[in-house]
Motif scaffolding. Structure first.
Motif, PDB file in Angstrom:
ATOM      1  N   LEU A   1       0.830  -1.203   0.000  1.00  0.00           N
ATOM      2  CA  LEU A   1       0.000   0.000   0.000  1.00  0.00           C
ATOM      3  C   LEU A   1       0.866   1.256   0.000  1.00  0.00           C
ATOM      4  CD1 LEU A   1      -2.800   1.306   0.228  1.00  0.00           C
ATOM      5  CD2 LEU A   1      -2.615   1.079   2.718  1.00  0.00           C
ATOM      6  N   ALA A   2       1.937   1.243   0.788  1.00  0.00           N
ATOM      7  CA  ALA A   2       2.816   2.414   0.856  1.00  0.00           C
ATOM      8  C   ALA A   2       3.491   2.674  -0.486  1.00  0.00           C
ATOM      9  CB  ALA A   2       3.866   2.216   1.951  1.00  0.00           C
ATOM     10  N   ILE A   3       3.966   1.604  -1.134  1.00  0.00           N
ATOM     11  CA  ILE A   3       4.649   1.766  -2.427  1.00  0.00           C
ATOM     12  C   ILE A   3       3.674   2.251  -3.496  1.00  0.00           C
ATOM     13  CG2 ILE A   3       5.870   0.536  -4.267  1.00  0.00           C
ATOM     14  CD1 ILE A   3       6.926  -1.371  -2.080  1.00  0.00           C
ATOM     15  N   LEU A   4       2.503   1.634  -3.542  1.00  0.00           N
ATOM     16  CA  LEU A   4       1.513   2.001  -4.571  1.00  0.00           C
ATOM     17  C   LEU A   4       1.001   3.416  -4.371  1.00  0.00           C
ATOM     18  CD1 LEU A   4      -0.467  -1.358  -4.794  1.00  0.00           C
ATOM     19  CD2 LEU A   4       1.231  -0.468  -6.394  1.00  0.00           C
ATOM     20  N   GLN A   5       0.894   3.832  -3.130  1.00  0.00           N
ATOM     21  CA  GLN A   5       0.449   5.211  -2.889  1.00  0.00           C
ATOM     22  C   GLN A   5       1.487   6.219  -3.388  1.00  0.00           C
ATOM     23  OE1 GLN A   5      -0.401   5.114   1.326  1.00  0.00           O
ATOM     24  NE2 GLN A   5      -2.597   4.779   0.988  1.00  0.00           N
ATOM     25  N   GLU A   6       2.772   5.894  -3.239  1.00  0.00           N
ATOM     26  CA  GLU A   6       3.821   6.775  -3.770  1.00  0.00           C
ATOM     27  C   GLU A   6       3.736   6.856  -5.291  1.00  0.00           C
ATOM     28  OE1 GLU A   6       7.903   7.070  -2.102  1.00  0.00           O
ATOM     29  OE2 GLU A   6       7.346   5.243  -1.027  1.00  0.00           O
TER      30      GLU A   6
END
Length: 701
Positions: free
Chosen positions: A577-582
């Motif tokens: 989730l953190a990577i995709l949000q970036e």
């Protein structure tokens, strides 16, 4: 008889010198015992002189403390003889106590010889007075003084022998022993003095030409104490230096042992490494030849480890390897060798093990290694592929056995992993093929052998064109065009998938930017889709790589769609989730590929910043004949619409599939019916000049 008196101060000094001499003798004995060769002989000579001088000084000071009412002197030659006797007795004593052992018989003989020598020194010193008439001795006290001399010598020898190596470790014990020895020696001297009687009218023959007693007492005290002090200080300093040297030598030996261990063992798991395994394998072969017995060699590889290592980081991967190595050691027998070959590969050498027993053990290891691993709060799972080679059937030298076990392991992987295989001759060709393919794969990127083909993605049911998915091909110089299913699994196992994936991303963005420049109007809504492998998605530099690639080619982020599989997205949902949000914040579109084949959590799925879901081709293939697949596809479409996601169906090959998917509400379609993957020039020729019609796309097949 003349009355006799004693100077109490000199008596005290004689006792102090005796104790100091004894303490020094203990130190010197310890030093001589640890020295070797010429150094030991020098220490023995110096120690004999220092100790003899000390004993003689105590004796002479005791005689000077004794006074009779007549002038007294000492003959120099006889006095010197008494000193030589003391030195000789001391040398003998030090030699005796520095031997490797001191049995009671030798101790008794030594005590007798040394006691007689000490008594001889005393009475020789008394004879140096040259009294006329001669000194009369009480026989009982004289005999008692000799007995005391022998007893004191025996005690001194025993104490010195047992404390000789403990000078630095037990100083209080050594000091107490010095006091005991000094009192015993002094007691012998004054017992001998008490035995002497001087008849009235006696004259000292050495009073005129002998040694004057007036000034010599202080000189002897100072000289003897100084000599003993120098000997003691040198001995203590040298012993401390030797002790430090011994500590350094021990530290060096320990360091050498550790270096040897590190040279033969894996630093992480503490298992034997390849070098030690080869040595053990040589020994096993020699032993098996002599006893005409078999043994088994197992080559193990952890399936799925590289994905865990790259997604969760090297510390987690290292912890998993340590836990796996503990499980292997726990399952192995005491005589077995478990070695780490590097990475996630292990070897188990089982001497004397028959093939049937090897199969049982391999089955146990597969089950054991596939159990979950709880590391840093993460429930992780890997499986194991095991290849087994047996001596002598599958090889009679270490290299052949390891190579054949490795080939069997790769065959176990090819059969689906999480299992074991025995080596067969036919596997040699497969193993060589895999090794050659791996070698070529590692050079392919630098040689520019990879190319991209583009499969069109059209709005349902037949256009217009929305963009393309970039699919990598390997233009091998001898094998021709190699499809991804033939080299991508190998690239994932070896980690080369990450640089290959970065090249695919760069080339796809470059090509998309070129198309946009060639015809901005026609390509205004196009986007390029690029698949991310699990390893590439877990690479810490992914976001910066995407940002740098877009900037390098001047491509708008909305033109790029990154596809990740449902399984990859859910492997570590929070991190994903953190990577995709970036990436989403950058403006890049996200697609969840192969949807329906994994195990998604709707709680996380609704939070993922995805723009589209791609229905796996496995559901589309039997859509017309399988009501369950139709129901699943209907549910996926409904879910996607609820989450306001575009729905893309892959693998559309028939018009019936096309119609059904369009009716369900799919937004876009991909498949051979609409257009096969094609080189960029053919893609432009097919779609760019025509407005991207379905008929032209289909005719390009």
């Amino acid at each position: 008889m003349y009355p006799t008196t004693y100077d109490n101060l000199l008596v005290f000094f004689s006792l102090a010198v005796a104790i100091f001499t004894s303490y020094t003798a203990l130190n010197l004995a310890g030093r001589i015992a640890t020295a070797r060769g010429r150094i030991a002989r020098l220490w023995l000579a110096g120690g004999a002189c220092a100790m003899g001088a000390g004993i003689w000084s105590m004796h002479f000071i005791g005689m000077l403390a004794f006074s009779v009412p007549i002038p007294v002197g000492y003959d120099p030659e006889i006095t010197l003889l008494s000193l030589l006797i003391a030195v000789a007795a001391s040398g003998f004593a030090l030699w005796l106590v520095t031997q490797s052992n001191l049995p009671y018989g030798r101790l008794a003989c030594g005590a007798l010889v040394m006691g007689i020598a000490v008594a001889g020194m005393h009475y020789t010193g008394m004879a140096a007075m040259q009294m006329t008439p001669a000194i009369q001795y009480d026989p009982l006290l004289l005999a008692l003084s000799v007995v005391i001399a022998v007893g004191a010598s025996g005690a001194a020898l025993w104490i010195t022998f047992h404390l000789r190596r403990q000078a630095t470790r037990r100083p209080l014990a050594q000091m107490g022993a010095g006091v005991v020895m000094g009192v015993a020696i002094t007691g012998m001297h004054y017992t001998g003095m008490a035995a002497a009687h001087f008849p009235a009218g006696s004259v000292c023959g050495a009073a005129r030409g002998g040694i004057d007693t007036g000034w010599v007492a202080l000189a002897i005290i100072v000289a003897s104490v100084a000599a003993l002090a120098v000997a003691l200080i040198v001995s203590v300093l040298d012993m401390r230096l030797e002790s430090r040297t011994a500590v350094l030598a021990a530290s060096l030996a320990q360091a050498n042992a550790e270096l040897t261990f590190l040279a033969l063992h894996d630093r992480l798991t503490q298992l034997p490494n390849r070098i030690l395994l080869e040595d053990r394998l040589e020994q096993a072969i020699g032993s098996a030849r002599q006893s005409r017995r078999r043994f088994a060699l197992m080559y193990l590889d952890l399936d799925g480890f590289k994905a865990i290592n790259d997604v969760f980081g090297h510390p987690v991967g290292d912890a998993l390897l340590v836990e796996a190595s503990k499980r292997l050691r726990g399952a192995a027998r005491a005589e077995d060798t478990v070695a780490r070959m590097g990475g996630d590969e292990f070897v188990l050498l089982a001497p004397g093990m028959e093939p049937t027993d090897a199969a049982t053990l391999a089955d146990t290891l597969v089950t054991l290694l596939s159990d979950s691993y709880l590391i840093d709060g993460q429930d992780l799972r890997v499986s194991a592929s095991i290849g087994i080679a047996c001596f002598p059937d599958d090889g009679d030298d270490p290299h052949t056995l390891v190579t054949h076990a490795d080939a069997a392991m790769y065959h176990a992987k090819a059969l689906g992993r999480n299992g074991y295989c025995f080596f067969e001759t036919s596997m040699n060709a497969d193993a060589r093929e895999q090794l050659q393919l791996l070698h070529d794969l590692r050079l392919a990127l630098s040689r520019g052998e990879f190319v991209l083909h583009y499969q069109p993605k059209l709005a349902a049911p037949g256009g217009p064109l929305l963009g393309a998915e970039a699919l990598v091909r390997w233009a091998h110089p001898t094998r021709g065009l190699v499809m991804p299913d033939q080299f991508i699994p190998l690239a994932e196992r070896t980690g080369t998938i990450v640089p290959i994936g970065e090249w695919v991303l760069d080339e796809a963005c470059r090509q998309m930017a070129q198309w946009c420049s060639a015809d901005p109007a026609l390509a205004s809504d196009w986007s390029i889709a690029v698949n991310l492998s699990t390893l590439q998605f877990g690479n810490p530099g992914l976001v910066e790589c995407v940002r740098g690639t877009l900037a390098r080619h001047g491509l708008e982020p909305r033109r790029l769609t990154l596809e990740i599989t449902e399984t990859t997205a859910m492997r570590d949902a929070a991190a994903s989730l953190a990577i995709l949000q970036e990436l989403h914040a950058m403006g890049v579109r996200i697609a969840i590929d192969d949807f329906g084949t994994g195990y998604s959590s709707l709680l996380y799925l609704k939070r993922l910043p995805a723009a589209e879901l791609k229905i796996d081709r496995g559901f589309v293939r039997d859509l017309e004949h399988d009501s369950e697949d139709a129901a699943i596809v209907s549910a996926i479409v409904a879910l996607g619409q609820t989450l306001k996601l575009n729905i893309v169906a892959e693998g559309v090959e028939t018009s019936e599939q096309q119609a059904f998917l369009t009716q369900l509400g799919c937004d876009a379609l991909q498949g051979y019916l609409l257009g096969r993957p094609m080189p960029p020039a053919q893609f432009v020729e097919t779609f760019l000049p025509t407005g991207m019609s379905l008929d032209r796309a289909a005719s390009a097949e």
